[in-house]
Design a protein around this motif. Structure first.
Motif, PDB file in Angstrom:
ATOM      1  N   PRO A  39       3.428  -2.019   2.035  1.00 31.09           N
ATOM      2  CA  PRO A  39       2.494  -2.954   2.671  1.00 31.09           C
ATOM      3  C   PRO A  39       1.069  -2.414   2.666  1.00 31.09           C
ATOM      4  O   PRO A  39       0.840  -1.203   2.622  1.00 31.09           O
ATOM      5  CB  PRO A  39       3.035  -3.069   4.106  1.00 31.09           C
ATOM      6  N   VAL A  40       0.130  -3.335   2.698  1.00 30.25           N
ATOM      7  CA  VAL A  40      -1.282  -2.958   2.718  1.00 30.25           C
ATOM      8  C   VAL A  40      -1.675  -2.542   4.123  1.00 30.25           C
ATOM      9  O   VAL A  40      -1.348  -3.227   5.096  1.00 30.25           O
ATOM     10  CB  VAL A  40      -2.164  -4.122   2.249  1.00 30.25           C
ATOM     11  N   GLN A  41      -2.382  -1.442   4.218  1.00 28.66           N
ATOM     12  CA  GLN A  41      -2.885  -0.953   5.496  1.00 28.66           C
ATOM     13  C   GLN A  41      -4.393  -0.765   5.388  1.00 28.66           C
ATOM     14  O   GLN A  41      -4.871   0.048   4.604  1.00 28.66           O
ATOM     15  CB  GLN A  41      -2.210   0.367   5.876  1.00 28.66           C
ATOM     16  N   ILE A  42      -5.123  -1.543   6.186  1.00 32.64           N
ATOM     17  CA  ILE A  42      -6.588  -1.532   6.136  1.00 32.64           C
ATOM     18  C   ILE A  42      -7.119  -1.309   7.539  1.00 32.64           C
ATOM     19  O   ILE A  42      -6.573  -1.819   8.519  1.00 32.64           O
ATOM     20  CB  ILE A  42      -7.146  -2.857   5.578  1.00 32.64           C
ATOM     21  N   SER A  43      -8.207  -0.573   7.624  1.00 26.53           N
ATOM     22  CA  SER A  43      -8.827  -0.334   8.924  1.00 26.53           C
ATOM     23  C   SER A  43      -9.428  -1.629   9.458  1.00 26.53           C
ATOM     24  O   SER A  43      -9.970  -2.441   8.700  1.00 26.53           O
ATOM     25  CB  SER A  43      -9.918   0.726   8.793  1.00 26.53           C
ATOM     26  N   ALA A  68     -15.520  -4.100   0.812  1.00 20.48           N
ATOM     27  CA  ALA A  68     -14.766  -4.537  -0.367  1.00 20.48           C
ATOM     28  C   ALA A  68     -14.098  -3.356  -1.056  1.00 20.48           C
ATOM     29  O   ALA A  68     -12.934  -3.438  -1.484  1.00 20.48           O
ATOM     30  CB  ALA A  68     -15.686  -5.272  -1.340  1.00 20.48           C
ATOM     31  N   GLY A  69     -14.823  -2.230  -1.164  1.00 19.66           N
ATOM     32  CA  GLY A  69     -14.221  -1.038  -1.752  1.00 19.66           C
ATOM     33  C   GLY A  69     -13.017  -0.560  -0.970  1.00 19.66           C
ATOM     34  O   GLY A  69     -11.990  -0.177  -1.547  1.00 19.66           O
ATOM     35  N   THR A  70     -13.113  -0.590   0.342  1.00 17.42           N
ATOM     36  CA  THR A  70     -11.984  -0.168   1.181  1.00 17.42           C
ATOM     37  C   THR A  70     -10.782  -1.087   0.998  1.00 17.42           C
ATOM     38  O   THR A  70      -9.636  -0.624   0.873  1.00 17.42           O
ATOM     39  CB  THR A  70     -12.414  -0.154   2.654  1.00 17.42           C
ATOM     40  N   VAL A  71     -11.021  -2.386   0.986  1.00 19.23           N
ATOM     41  CA  VAL A  71      -9.923  -3.348   0.826  1.00 19.23           C
ATOM     42  C   VAL A  71      -9.267  -3.214  -0.544  1.00 19.23           C
ATOM     43  O   VAL A  71      -8.036  -3.214  -0.672  1.00 19.23           O
ATOM     44  CB  VAL A  71     -10.447  -4.779   1.053  1.00 19.23           C
ATOM     45  N   LEU A  72     -10.083  -3.082  -1.592  1.00 20.08           N
ATOM     46  CA  LEU A  72      -9.525  -2.966  -2.935  1.00 20.08           C
ATOM     47  C   LEU A  72      -8.735  -1.672  -3.099  1.00 20.08           C
ATOM     48  O   LEU A  72      -7.683  -1.657  -3.758  1.00 20.08           O
ATOM     49  CB  LEU A  72     -10.656  -3.035  -3.963  1.00 20.08           C
ATOM     50  N   ASP A  73      -9.213  -0.592  -2.515  1.00 18.88           N
ATOM     51  CA  ASP A  73      -8.461   0.666  -2.570  1.00 18.88           C
ATOM     52  C   ASP A  73      -7.116   0.534  -1.860  1.00 18.88           C
ATOM     53  O   ASP A  73      -6.084   1.033  -2.338  1.00 18.88           O
ATOM     54  CB  ASP A  73      -9.277   1.795  -1.938  1.00 18.88           C
ATOM     55  N   ALA A  74      -7.125  -0.123  -0.723  1.00 19.12           N
ATOM     56  CA  ALA A  74      -5.869  -0.313   0.019  1.00 19.12           C
ATOM     57  C   ALA A  74      -4.889  -1.171  -0.777  1.00 19.12           C
ATOM     58  O   ALA A  74      -3.680  -0.884  -0.826  1.00 19.12           O
ATOM     59  CB  ALA A  74      -6.158  -0.945   1.376  1.00 19.12           C
ATOM     60  N   ALA A  75      -5.403  -2.226  -1.408  1.00 22.49           N
ATOM     61  CA  ALA A  75      -4.528  -3.068  -2.227  1.00 22.49           C
ATOM     62  C   ALA A  75      -3.989  -2.299  -3.425  1.00 22.49           C
ATOM     63  O   ALA A  75      -2.823  -2.457  -3.809  1.00 22.49           O
ATOM     64  CB  ALA A  75      -5.292  -4.307  -2.697  1.00 22.49           C
ATOM     65  N   ALA A  76      -4.827  -1.434  -4.023  1.00 18.57           N
ATOM     66  CA  ALA A  76      -4.370  -0.627  -5.161  1.00 18.57           C
ATOM     67  C   ALA A  76      -3.251   0.320  -4.747  1.00 18.57           C
ATOM     68  O   ALA A  76      -2.244   0.457  -5.463  1.00 18.57           O
ATOM     69  CB  ALA A  76      -5.546   0.158  -5.743  1.00 18.57           C
ATOM     70  N   ARG A  77      -3.387   0.958  -3.598  1.00 16.48           N
ATOM     71  CA  ARG A  77      -2.331   1.859  -3.132  1.00 16.48           C
ATOM     72  C   ARG A  77      -1.041   1.101  -2.848  1.00 16.48           C
ATOM     73  O   ARG A  77       0.056   1.565  -3.172  1.00 16.48           O
ATOM     74  CB  ARG A  77      -2.799   2.596  -1.875  1.00 16.48           C
ATOM     75  N   ALA A  78      -1.177  -0.070  -2.254  1.00 20.03           N
ATOM     76  CA  ALA A  78       0.019  -0.853  -1.934  1.00 20.03           C
ATOM     77  C   ALA A  78       0.754  -1.290  -3.196  1.00 20.03           C
ATOM     78  O   ALA A  78       1.986  -1.219  -3.274  1.00 20.03           O
ATOM     79  CB  ALA A  78      -0.368  -2.070  -1.100  1.00 20.03           C
TER      80      ALA A  78
END
Length: 750
Positions: free
Chosen positions: A283-287, A267-277
């Protein structure tokens, strides 16, 4: 804190230069608007008109830098127009000392009261009064004064037009606010992996909500990725807390806890990616690993009951965040695998209800053309009645805003008279310095006074040296003034001392453009600036508005707000209504406002040279921690609110009423410096236990509420226990609030 230490702390704060993200393009745009208005005025009307119109454009550009969510053109136009009106009226009375002094007192008093409408309005109004003291000396006739005022309006229009024609990172502040909220929740999720009861500061969420409150014109052009994400972010926080907390989630250790840690990390990784986007409009880039960790089948094989429901809801909310942020590859849809072991818990969807003006977000993400109804901000003209109501609410003698208005009016009048009588010339420097540095609180007033004098010395020294070396004419003086203004726009958020140095040099060059030699402005500016700063500091010491004696009142207000929020949540178990709970949402927002008000009061009080007789710093810190915990427990219960049609819990209604009344009585005890007691809440819980509790999560949350209230009383109960004849301590009798040991006639400060 002693006066000597308080002065040291405020001086250090005023002279500090912080490392901030600079905005060179925005500063260049403001300097360009100033250069345009000076160039046109010099060509068509001459140096005198150019100087006054430059002040209008200068002030209008400063207004666009204020921390406001309103469109920047509106701020520029409002600033330029209000300065023009002030200058024209000031010139009409400027030849009569008593008449001008009366106008100055009226204008300064209204500017002081304008702080009730918000810091942006207060800063613009105070700056207009300060600049008016300079600009009224430039015109030579009523016609000329009208022309100067018109050029100030033109200066504001030029700055507003440049903001429209050359936008720099449009919606950038709104993007940052939403991204900061998502990043704060990402950090919260990671901290929950190691500390399941970690605290969360809701300030980023509140800032994001302020940013989402927009004008109707802004609503027509708001980017799609700023629609709805804030509401989803609000609902993620209680789900994260519910998933991690052992009281309503999974055991502290074991395979369930390992799975929860994995979900929180993803969840932390996804939220960080959304914040950067969102921050960069990309666009959102997630591992793939983070996306794989959120698959529901893996979760359903390990988690059960409330933890499983929270994990399922978390994945749905994260998917909404990704789609709102513009992700082209949302998490893969899992196969519908039910939880392997049914539990006796009633079904509930953990979610924080949306604001009343925002329709609930459905479980499936809406179509791209469907957006929540925006939170609308009134237009600039519609804001006037609200500002008047805010001023009327603060118009009382014990209000910090009213005391600030009285204080700054007296200082401005005294400074103007002293400057007029002293044989220095340019006597307006003293009241101008006072008005610019004075604020409703002690720390800002003293730190700004030190920064203004220090910055004035630096700026005047640099400008004087440059004048001595280059001997600039009208054109070069104008160019140097624009350069100094641009540097001020660039550095104004790094600290007061840097900004004031640039302002000092700007004024020297601008007046030099009109023919005044540096020897006519520098010596008196330094002396009168020091005089104005000293007057401001003396005025606050003589007629203060200390925040320290009001700390107990702020704490009591927070207790009431938290109690109403907890009561609203508990009452929903007696009256199930699903996600549509506007009363819960409103009470949550009120609790957040009360928490922020308390924190701001503590920050203002920590540098004040007074001590509260009855609330030590340790007791205040402990009480703050327990009230934050009370709000967190209520949030956990809110995460499991029953759906509409679920079996109601009648005992919850009695507990909710007990919470409301007890916290109100407890707040009264806090104000009267007594320790509150919670017998009514304890009795309601005992009756609840006698009737049976269908959901362990609900009963455990209710018990945690009482435990937290008891801890709050313990934090305030600093009196030593009574001693027996043999010298041993005995338990204090359970009376309604043993008083604090330093009790006096009331919450005084010295």
């Amino acid at each position: 804190m002693t006066w000597l230490r308080a002065l040291k702390e405020t001086a250090r704060s005023g002279l500090t230069v912080e490392r901030k993200r600079l905005e060179p393009l925005v500063a260049l745009r403001g300097a360009a608007g100033l250069a345009i208005i000076i160039g046109v005025s010099l060509t068509l009307f001459g140096p005198a008109v150019a100087a006054s119109s430059a002040f209008g454009a200068f002030q209008a550009a400063i207004a666009t830098f204020q921390r406001s969510w309103r469109p920047r053109p509106e701020l520029a136009l409002a600033s330029g127009t209000s300065l023009a009106v002030s200058t024209f009226l000031g010139y009409l009375t400027g030849s009569h000392l008593l008449l001008f002094l009366a106008l100055l007192c009226l204008w300064t008093f209204l500017a002081g009261l304008s702080w009730a409408a918000g810091p942006t309005v207060g800063i613009i109004a105070s700056s207009n009064v300060a600049i008016m003291l300079v600009t009224v000396t430039i015109p030579t006739s009523v016609t000329a004064a009208a022309g100067h005022a018109a050029m100030m309006v033109v200066g504001g229009c030029v700055q507003a037009a440049l903001v429209i024609l050359f936008p720099v990172r449009r919606w950038g502040a709104h993007r940052d606010a939403l991204a900061d909220a998502l990043a704060a929740e990402a950090d919260y999720a990671r901290r929950l992996r190691h500390d399941p009861v970690a605290a969360f500061d809701p300030e980023p969420l509140m800032a994001a909500r302020d940013a989402a409150t927009i004008t109707p014109r802004q609503a027509r052009t708001r980017p799609a990725e700023l629609h709805g994400a804030r509401g989803v972010a609000e609902r993620i926080r209680p789900v994260l807390a519910s998933l991690a907390d052992p009281a309503v989630g999974v055991p502290p250790e074991g395979k369930e806890r390992d799975r929860v840690r994995e979900l929180l990390g993803a969840a932390g990784t996804v939220l960080d990616a959304a914040a950067r986007a969102i921050r960069h409009g990309a666009p959102v880039q997630i591992s793939p690993a983070a996306l794989a960790a959120l698959k529901t089948p893996d979760t359903g094989a390990i988690l059960t009951g409330p933890a499983y429901r929270a994990a399922t809801r978390l994945r749905a909310l994260l998917k909404d965040v990704l789609e709102t942020a513009g992700n082209t590859q949302p998490p893969p849809t899992p196969t519908p695998t039910p939880a392997p072991t049914p539990t006796p818990d009633p079904p509930a969807t953990p979610a924080e209800p949306p604001a009343p003006e925002e329709p609930p977000t459905p479980t499936t993400h809406p179509t791209p053309t469907t957006h929540p109804t925006p939170l609308l901000r009134p237009s600039l003209f519609a804001l006037v009645p609200a500002a008047i109501r805010a001023v009327r609410a603060e118009f009382r003698h014990d209000s910090p805003v009213t005391r600030h208005a009285i204080r700054v009016t007296a200082v401005a009048a005294a400074g103007y008279l002293l400057g007029h009588w002293l044989p220095l010339g340019h006597g307006y420097w003293a009241p101008m310095a006072s008005v610019m540095v004075m604020r409703p609180d002690f720390s800002q007033t003293y730190s700004r006074a030190v920064a203004r004098f220090g910055g004035t010395l630096v700026g005047v020294a640099l400008a004087t040296g440059l004048v001595q070396l280059a001997h600039p004419g009208t054109g070069l003086s104008a160019a140097l003034a624009v350069l100094c203004a641009g540097m001020m726009y660039l550095l104004m958020r790094t600290g007061q001392v840097a900004a004031q140095a640039c302002v000092a040099a700007y004024v020297v060059f601008l007046l030099g453009m009109g023919g005044q030699q540096w020897t006519q402005t520098v010596p008196e500016r330094v002396v009168l600036t020091l005089l104005g700063g000293v007057l401001a500091m003396i005025a606050y010491a003589v007629y203060p508005a200390w925040e320290t004696p009001r700390l107990r009142t702020r704490l009591a207000d927070w207790l009431i707000a938290d109690g109403r929020y907890a009561a609203a949540v508990v009452d929903r178990y007696a009256h199930p209504a699903g996600k549509a709970c506007p009363d819960v949402r409103e009470s949550l927002l009120a609790a957040r406002d009360a928490r922020i008000a308390w924190q701001e009061a503590v920050n203002r009080a920590k540098n004040e040279p007074v001590r509260h007789r009855g609330l030590s710093r340790a007791a205040a810190a402990d009480a703050e921690e327990t009230l934050a915990q009370l709000g967190r427990v209520a949030m956990l219960m809110e995460a499991h609110l029953p759906e509409r049609g679920d079996t109601p819990v009648p005992a919850a209604a009695r507990l909710a009423e007990a919470l409301r009344k007890s916290t109100e009585q407890g707040a009264k005890a806090v104000r009267e410096r007594r320790v509150p007691k919670w017998d009514a809440v304890r009795t309601a819980l005992e009756e609840w236990d006698g009737e049976g509790v269908p959901d362990r999560v609900v009963r455990r949350g209710a018990g945690l509420l009482l435990e937290t209230l008891d801890e709050f009383s313990d934090a305030l109960d600093t009196a030593p226990p009574p001693m027996l004849v043999d010298g041993s301590a005995t338990k204090r009798p359970d009376a309604d609030g043993p008083r604090d040991p330093e009790e006096g006639p009331g919450p005084t400060a010295r």
